[in-house]
Design a protein around this motif. Structure first.
Motif, PDB file in Angstrom:
ATOM      1  N   LEU A 422      34.511  -4.536  23.544  1.00  0.00           N
ATOM      2  CA  LEU A 422      34.150  -5.665  23.402  1.00  0.00           C
ATOM      3  C   LEU A 422      35.397  -6.559  23.839  1.00  0.00           C
ATOM      4  N   ARG A 423      35.273  -6.664  25.651  1.00  0.00           N
ATOM      5  CA  ARG A 423      35.137  -6.777  26.538  1.00  0.00           C
ATOM      6  C   ARG A 423      34.423  -6.939  27.013  1.00  0.00           C
ATOM      7  N   ILE A 424      33.524  -6.690  26.948  1.00  0.00           N
ATOM      8  CA  ILE A 424      31.982  -6.539  27.417  1.00  0.00           C
ATOM      9  C   ILE A 424      31.399  -7.711  26.676  1.00  0.00           C
ATOM     10  N   LEU A 425      31.568  -7.568  25.592  1.00  0.00           N
ATOM     11  CA  LEU A 425      31.116  -9.029  24.589  1.00  0.00           C
ATOM     12  C   LEU A 425      31.603 -10.265  24.268  1.00  0.00           C
ATOM     13  N   ALA A 426      33.361 -10.160  25.665  1.00  0.00           N
ATOM     14  CA  ALA A 426      33.921 -11.344  25.535  1.00  0.00           C
ATOM     15  C   ALA A 426      32.886 -12.316  26.207  1.00  0.00           C
ATOM     16  N   GLN A 427      32.226 -11.202  26.998  1.00  0.00           N
ATOM     17  CA  GLN A 427      31.483 -12.295  28.463  1.00  0.00           C
ATOM     18  C   GLN A 427      29.932 -12.646  27.822  1.00  0.00           C
ATOM     19  N   GLY A 428      29.719 -12.687  26.956  1.00  0.00           N
ATOM     20  CA  GLY A 428      28.594 -12.993  26.532  1.00  0.00           C
ATOM     21  C   GLY A 428      28.742 -13.986  25.060  1.00  0.00           C
TER      22      GLY A 428
END
Length: 441
Positions: A422-428
């Motif tokens: 989710l933290r990775i997706l929060a950058q997109g």
């Protein structure tokens, strides 16, 4: 070992060959055994013309054992035969057989002796531990059906029932609210019921359908407001449901998707965009794995791979799952949100061929204002499986709360993996969805 046995006579053909019978174990109802045996004991007697009869025990369609009922039971002869001189020849009428304890239904078949010269009498019983949990019912032509589930799928199909009062109120309120949601949020909505497999293949189910069931009552009350594609799926029944699974196939999901598009009066271009090509795939299915040994079957699946269109996945399975697909070449520029159950996954994939954006949330027929405000869909489908109609829609505040509770109950390693995702997706581009999840930790 505790058990709650259900013993049902499912077939009886007796031209006078049977003089009497009794099943002494297992017996109907609760049974507490002090002996923690892993076996099930079938004990009783069969008094028949022409000598000892035969007893066969099957489990989920597989014959486990067949024996002659020839154990000495002088007590039975004394009680049932009036002529003392005739008793000795009738004393061998008992059986006492133990088989391994397994989840699911046993079938006990007793036959009179073929030496009687008459057509043998036959009686067949289905015997199942109601505390055992879900199991696979073996129907005709190898079709498997769900039994022993908490929704009582068998009873919903074989018994005359109406919607419970709490369900009737909940679905009435849902249909009343849909008009308001459409107006206030500029949506087009649909309510889709995924029919139970036995509804599509009633001739393969081993028990007869009741004349008026819960689905009949629901259609009588809400038929004009809901999409229940029974006739469309029955027309392609051999391809619509998997032999070893409760769910519709990808082909069946596409039939349901077409019914929804027609409900919305979508144009021919949208209908033509639905998947047209399928391939044959073999798998065990959620019912096939309940058999011993597991059973596999073939089904029609999408030829097109939709993994490449998946742009957001919160990593949660079943309750709390949220996925989003994008297809820039789809003919309908609008977006579609499915708030459904496990039948909604391949429904969403099928509609990815039609809409530029498709979202799927595991939230059975439960409208989610918070999710809608983030996704801003043009179309919303409330989807529910037939066996859940006796309940109510998902009422937790939002899918994000459901997902948070699900993630909190995971192991530390599983929880870390999802939070990292989710933290990775929060950058997109879908930071709003990811942050809505992360804000609950």
């Amino acid at each position: 070992m505790s058990a709650e046995w259900s013993v049902k006579l499912v077939n009886s053909q007796n031209g006078g060959e049977f003089l009497g019978w009794n099943l002494e174990s297992p017996v109907e109802g609760l049974e507490d055994e002090n002996n923690p045996s892993q076996d099930v004991r079938f004990r009783g007697w069969l008094l028949a013309q022409g000598g000892p009869g035969r007893v066969g025990i099957s489990h989920s369609g597989t014959l486990l054992i067949e024996k002659v009922a020839d154990l000495l039971r002088p007590d039975v002869a004394r009680a049932r035969i009036a002529d003392p001189a005739a008793r000795p020849s009738m004393e061998r009428c008992g059986f006492d057989i133990s088989v391994p304890r397994r989840l699911g239904p046993y079938r006990l078949e007793v036959q009179s002796s073929p030496d009687s010269g008459a057509e043998p009498g036959v009686m067949t019983f289905d015997i199942v531990d109601e505390q055992g949990g879900p199991y696979a019912i073996v129907g005709k032509a190898g079709q498997l059906f769900l039994g022993g589930d908490s929704n009582d799928s068998i009873g919903q199909f074989t018994e005359s029932r109406e919607l419970p009062e709490h369900s009737l109120k909940a679905w009435t309120a849902t249909f009343d609210a849909m008009t308001g949601w459409e107006t206030e949020l500029s949506l087009r909505m649909a309510f889709l019921v995924a029919p139970a497999k036995e509804e599509i293949l009633p001739e393969a189910f081993p028990m007869p359908r009741a004349r008026r069931t819960i689905i009949d009552d629901f259609r009588f009350r809400f038929g004009a407001k809901a999409i229940v594609p029974i006739h469309e799926l029955r027309a392609q029944k051999q391809f619509s449901y998997c032999e070893t699974d409760t769910h519709w196939t990808d082909y069946g999901a596409t039939i349901a998707a077409r019914a929804v598009l027609r409900h919305w009066k979508m144009d021919e271009e949208a209908l033509a965009a639905l998947p047209q090509e399928f391939m044959v795939h073999q798998r065990h299915g959620d019912l096939g794995i309940k058999l011993d040994p597991p059973k596999a079957s073939y089904e029609l699946v999408f030829s097109r791979k939709f993994d490449g269109f998946l742009v957001f996945d919160n990593g949660v399975l079943n309750q709390g799952c949220l996925r989003l697909w994008q297809n820039k070449d789809a003919p309908v520029k609008g977006s579609c949100l499915i708030l459904g159950d496990s039948f909604g996954t391949n429904l969403a994939q099928s509609l990815t061929s039609v809409f530029r954006k498709v979202a799927y949330a595991y939230r059975p027929a439960g409208f989610d204002p918070a999710l809608v405000s983030l996704l801003l869909p043009d179309y919303v489908i409330l989807q529910l499986t037939q066996r859940f109609l006796h309940g109510v829609p998902e009422r937790r505040a939002t899918l994000f709360d459901t997902a948070a509770a699900k993630i909190a109950g995971m192991t530390e390693e599983e929880r870390k993996s999802i939070i990292d995702r989710l933290r990775i997706l929060a950058q997109g581009p879908f930071a709003n969805l990811a942050n809505e999840h992360l804000g609950r930790f």
